[in-house]
Design a protein around this motif. Structure first.
Motif, mmCIF file in Angstrom:
data_model
loop_
_atom_site.group_PDB
_atom_site.id
_atom_site.type_symbol
_atom_site.label_atom_id
_atom_site.label_comp_id
_atom_site.label_asym_id
_atom_site.label_seq_id
_atom_site.Cartn_x
_atom_site.Cartn_y
_atom_site.Cartn_z
ATOM 1 N N LEU A 11 0.858 -1.193 0.000
ATOM 2 C CA LEU A 11 0.000 0.000 0.000
ATOM 3 C C LEU A 11 0.888 1.234 0.000
ATOM 4 O O LEU A 11 1.766 1.387 0.862
ATOM 5 C CB LEU A 11 -0.913 -0.017 1.233
ATOM 6 N N LEU A 12 0.687 2.131 -0.959
ATOM 7 C CA LEU A 12 1.473 3.360 -1.056
ATOM 8 C C LEU A 12 0.547 4.566 -0.938
ATOM 9 O O LEU A 12 -0.476 4.639 -1.636
ATOM 10 C CB LEU A 12 2.228 3.428 -2.379
ATOM 11 N N ILE A 13 0.923 5.493 -0.074
ATOM 12 C CA ILE A 13 0.204 6.758 0.070
ATOM 13 C C ILE A 13 1.009 7.825 -0.645
ATOM 14 O O ILE A 13 2.195 7.999 -0.370
ATOM 15 C CB ILE A 13 0.025 7.114 1.554
ATOM 16 N N MET A 14 0.366 8.542 -1.577
ATOM 17 C CA MET A 14 1.084 9.514 -2.395
ATOM 18 C C MET A 14 0.450 10.891 -2.293
ATOM 19 O O MET A 14 -0.775 11.019 -2.364
ATOM 20 C CB MET A 14 1.110 9.067 -3.860
ATOM 21 N N ASN A 15 1.288 11.886 -2.138
ATOM 22 C CA ASN A 15 0.851 13.279 -2.082
ATOM 23 C C ASN A 15 1.175 13.941 -3.419
ATOM 24 O O ASN A 15 2.334 14.225 -3.699
ATOM 25 C CB ASN A 15 1.563 14.008 -0.940
ATOM 26 N N PRO A 16 0.170 14.180 -4.264
ATOM 27 C CA PRO A 16 0.440 14.731 -5.599
ATOM 28 C C PRO A 16 1.015 16.140 -5.583
ATOM 29 O O PRO A 16 1.604 16.588 -6.571
ATOM 30 C CB PRO A 16 -0.935 14.704 -6.279
ATOM 31 N N LYS A 17 0.886 16.852 -4.457
ATOM 32 C CA LYS A 17 1.397 18.221 -4.366
ATOM 33 C C LYS A 17 2.848 18.268 -3.918
ATOM 34 O O LYS A 17 3.558 19.251 -4.158
ATOM 35 C CB LYS A 17 0.516 19.018 -3.395
ATOM 36 N N SER A 18 3.311 17.209 -3.289
ATOM 37 C CA SER A 18 4.649 17.210 -2.702
ATOM 38 C C SER A 18 5.729 17.322 -3.776
ATOM 39 O O SER A 18 5.610 16.756 -4.875
ATOM 40 C CB SER A 18 4.856 15.928 -1.899
ATOM 41 N N GLY A 19 6.801 18.074 -3.437
ATOM 42 C CA GLY A 19 7.935 18.194 -4.341
ATOM 43 C C GLY A 19 7.607 18.865 -5.655
ATOM 44 O O GLY A 19 8.262 18.606 -6.672
ATOM 45 N N PHE A 69 8.735 -0.841 5.241
ATOM 46 C CA PHE A 69 8.362 0.526 4.868
ATOM 47 C C PHE A 69 9.113 0.920 3.611
ATOM 48 O O PHE A 69 10.322 0.682 3.504
ATOM 49 C CB PHE A 69 8.691 1.475 6.027
ATOM 50 N N LEU A 70 8.410 1.511 2.662
ATOM 51 C CA LEU A 70 9.014 1.909 1.379
ATOM 52 C C LEU A 70 9.057 3.429 1.282
ATOM 53 O O LEU A 70 8.040 4.106 1.461
ATOM 54 C CB LEU A 70 8.214 1.331 0.216
ATOM 55 N N VAL A 71 10.231 3.974 1.005
ATOM 56 C CA VAL A 71 10.424 5.409 0.834
ATOM 57 C C VAL A 71 10.489 5.726 -0.662
ATOM 58 O O VAL A 71 11.336 5.184 -1.377
ATOM 59 C CB VAL A 71 11.723 5.881 1.519
ATOM 60 N N VAL A 72 9.595 6.589 -1.119
ATOM 61 C CA VAL A 72 9.637 7.084 -2.495
ATOM 62 C C VAL A 72 9.941 8.573 -2.408
ATOM 63 O O VAL A 72 9.146 9.348 -1.880
ATOM 64 C CB VAL A 72 8.308 6.847 -3.241
ATOM 65 N N CYS A 73 11.094 8.979 -2.897
ATOM 66 C CA CYS A 73 11.585 10.350 -2.658
ATOM 67 C C CYS A 73 10.888 11.365 -3.565
ATOM 68 O O CYS A 73 11.472 11.895 -4.515
ATOM 69 C CB CYS A 73 13.097 10.408 -2.828
ATOM 70 N N ALA A 74 9.620 11.643 -3.231
ATOM 71 C CA ALA A 74 8.835 12.602 -4.005
ATOM 72 C C ALA A 74 8.667 13.922 -3.267
ATOM 73 O O ALA A 74 7.852 14.748 -3.665
ATOM 74 C CB ALA A 74 7.461 12.007 -4.326
ATOM 75 N N GLY A 75 9.423 14.128 -2.201
ATOM 76 C CA GLY A 75 9.343 15.373 -1.461
ATOM 77 C C GLY A 75 10.243 16.445 -2.065
ATOM 78 O O GLY A 75 10.747 16.314 -3.182
ATOM 79 N N THR A 76 10.474 17.506 -1.289
ATOM 80 C CA THR A 76 11.311 18.610 -1.783
ATOM 81 C C THR A 76 12.785 18.338 -1.519
ATOM 82 O O THR A 76 13.607 18.409 -2.423
ATOM 83 C CB THR A 76 10.898 19.930 -1.101
ATOM 84 N N ARG A 77 13.132 17.996 -0.290
ATOM 85 C CA ARG A 77 14.551 17.790 0.049
ATOM 86 C C ARG A 77 14.911 16.308 0.176
ATOM 87 O O ARG A 77 16.015 15.915 -0.144
ATOM 88 C CB ARG A 77 14.881 18.531 1.352
ATOM 89 N N ASN A 78 13.999 15.510 0.680
ATOM 90 C CA ASN A 78 14.217 14.063 0.747
ATOM 91 C C ASN A 78 15.483 13.683 1.519
ATOM 92 O O ASN A 78 16.297 12.892 1.044
ATOM 93 C CB ASN A 78 14.275 13.466 -0.661
ATOM 94 N N HIS A 79 15.659 14.245 2.714
ATOM 95 C CA HIS A 79 16.856 13.949 3.500
ATOM 96 C C HIS A 79 16.921 12.476 3.899
ATOM 97 O O HIS A 79 17.993 11.868 3.869
ATOM 98 C CB HIS A 79 16.880 14.813 4.767
ATOM 99 N N PHE A 80 15.786 11.910 4.279
ATOM 100 C CA PHE A 80 15.772 10.505 4.687
ATOM 101 C C PHE A 80 16.163 9.615 3.504
ATOM 102 O O PHE A 80 16.974 8.693 3.641
ATOM 103 C CB PHE A 80 14.375 10.141 5.205
ATOM 104 N N ALA A 81 15.602 9.900 2.336
ATOM 105 C CA ALA A 81 15.937 9.128 1.137
ATOM 106 C C ALA A 81 17.412 9.266 0.783
ATOM 107 O O ALA A 81 18.059 8.301 0.381
ATOM 108 C CB ALA A 81 15.073 9.587 -0.035
ATOM 109 N N MET A 82 17.969 10.456 0.949
ATOM 110 C CA MET A 82 19.377 10.668 0.645
ATOM 111 C C MET A 82 20.261 9.802 1.534
ATOM 112 O O MET A 82 21.196 9.152 1.048
ATOM 113 C CB MET A 82 19.748 12.147 0.840
ATOM 114 N N ASP A 83 19.949 9.754 2.816
ATOM 115 C CA ASP A 83 20.782 8.980 3.724
ATOM 116 C C ASP A 83 20.570 7.477 3.577
ATOM 117 O O ASP A 83 21.399 6.686 4.033
ATOM 118 C CB ASP A 83 20.537 9.423 5.164
ATOM 119 N N LEU A 84 19.471 7.082 2.917
ATOM 120 C CA LEU A 84 19.266 5.672 2.573
ATOM 121 C C LEU A 84 19.977 5.297 1.276
ATOM 122 O O LEU A 84 20.035 4.122 0.922
ATOM 123 C CB LEU A 84 17.771 5.367 2.436
#
Length: 454
Positions: free
Chosen positions: A133-141, A210-225
């Motif tokens: 199950l993925l929750i997506m924010n179309p406005k993010s990033g 847990f799955l991280v999809v880096c669709a945000g603005t800075r994505n610090h967590f994704a960067m460190d992963l």
């Protein structure tokens, strides 16, 4: 863990020798240049740094003519140093010294890294989820979900997608819990780090990946992963060809965080709505009142057994970031499974203290850099502004931050182009050992590595 293989030992030895040669070279150049102006190079550089730091303080903490003067000094100081060195013919000496002083620690860290060829966190093989199950924010990033066709791509790979409606705020944690009740065996988010943290807490609570999809603005967590932040769709490869990492999850007053909790100046700034649309302008407008105004907020904190008093800003992170003294860190955390909170406290009240921080770094009294298992923050008010992974909140005092080691199972693609090997601290005794072939000695870095595997 000792270096494995003759090639690893050989490369470490070469890099260690280069580090030693660079350090010796810097000293030799300085001694030879004493009569030719070597002290002028050092003095001019330090003076320029001090004036630049003072100018930046006046620019940030004041308004009107003082702010203008600060801006002029911050720009003019390094330019004046460059002109002085060029006029006196000392630019070559300055250049050689800069190269040597930069190369010595860089080669030293590279040598230690070669001697310890480990990944930031140990990945284990993972079976593809059956009901993700993925929750997506179309406005993010700025609309990355639509731009990269993330929903369509995820559905093609067998995932169920919930697209948030920006006009109707939803409780994403409740959506995640409902999905778990309906049989979801993986939870993921395409959105900012604040949303990531809320859903990550539900995944950890139910021991789900847990799955991280880096669709945000800075994505610090994704960067460190180590994820590819330039193409969020590559994160979805984990649904078919993934592996699992166990990472730590922060907790602040019962709320999860994946990156940082900020108190003080930054937390005050992000409380204002206009900050979202004009970050720099809003910060510059508010800073003078937050730093030197009549109602300046000061924080007291206790990090394990260490007292931090009258702090202007305090940042608590899920594992420590690269030290401010180390260049090239890029605002990254070397690892996410170290089991410690990073703590950064700032107390700078005038231009002299700003200059002291610029020159002495973490050795300055105005800057505290440490790690802890528990941090308790207090003030003289009943509640304080708090920024949790960039989200503006208010929490009752005292506010307690802790860490849940290995609480979060993160599913990541096998191919992660941003993965970096943690850079160990510069240990010159160990570097000299490598340089001259004495590599059999157990080091602090090795001891920590061995302890982490037990």
């Amino acid at each position: 863990m000792r270096a494995t293989g003759s090639s690893g030992n050989g490369a470490a030895r070469v890099l260690a020798r280069l580090a030693v040669l660079a350090a010796i070279g810097a000293v030799v150049v300085l001694l030879l240049a004493l009569r030719e102006g070597g002290l002028v190079v050092i003095g001019a550089g330090l003076l320029g740094l001090v004036v630049c730091a003072a100018g930046l303080w006046w620019f940030v903490a004041h308004r009107g003519p003082v702010r203008l003067l600060g801006a002029v000094l911050a720009v003019a100081a390094p330019v004046a140093v460059g002109v002085l060195l060029a006029y006196d013919g000392l630019w070559v000496t300055a250049l050689v010294l800069s190269v040597c002083w930069s190369a010595a620690p860089a080669c030293g860290r590279a040598a230690l890294r070669r001697a310890r060829p480990e990944s930031p966190a140990r990945a284990i093989a993972a079976l593809p989820p059956k009901r993700p199950l993925l929750i997506m924010n179309p406005k993010s990033g700025g609309g990355k979900v639509r731009r990269f066709r993330l929903a369509e791509r995820a559905e093609e790979l067998g995932a169920r997608v919930i697209l948030l409606d920006p006009s109707a705020p939803a409780d994403v944690a409740e959506l995640a819990r409902r999905a778990v009740a309906e049989g979801a065996d993986l939870l993921g988010v395409a959105g900012g780090d604040g949303t990531q943290a809320l859903v990550a807490a539900v995944a950890a609570e139910h021991d789900l990946p847990f799955l991280v999809v880096c669709a945000g603005t800075r994505n610090h967590f994704a960067m460190d992963l180590g994820l590819d932040r330039s193409d969020p769709s590559r994160c979805l490869d984990a649904l078919t060809e993934g592996e699992e990492l166990k990472v730590d999850l922060g907790d602040v007053a019962g709320r999860a965080f994946v990156n940082t909790v900020s108190f003080g100046v930054y937390a005050d700034v992000v409380q204002h709505r206009e900050y979202r649309d004009d970050k720099a302008g809003t910060a510059l407008t508010l800073m003078p009142d937050l730093l030197l105004g009549e109602h300046v907020r000061r924080l007291d904190a206790r990090a394990d057994g260490t007292e931090l008093s009258s702090q202007q800003a305090l940042l608590v992170s899920n594992n420590p970031y690269v030290s401010p003294d180390e260049l090239g860190g890029g605002g990254r955390r070397p690892r996410l499974d170290g089991g410690e909170l990073g703590v950064l406290g700032i107390r700078v009240e005038d231009a002299a203290q700003a200059a002291d921080v610029a020159v002495r770094g973490s050795q300055s009294e105005g800057l505290t850099v440490m790690t802890a298992q528990r941090v308790e923050v207090t003030t003289d008010t009943d509640e304080i502004p708090v920024a949790v992974d960039g989200e503006a909140l208010r929490m009752p005092t005292p506010v307690v931050c802790t860490l849940r080691p290995g609480a979060l199972r993160v599913l990541v693609p096998r191919d992660r182009p941003g993965t970096v090997v943690p850079a160990p601290p510069v240990d010159w005794r160990q570097i000299i050992d490598f340089a001259f072939g004495r590599t059999g000695r157990t080091t602090h870095v090795q001891t920590v590595a061995e302890r982490s595997r037990r």
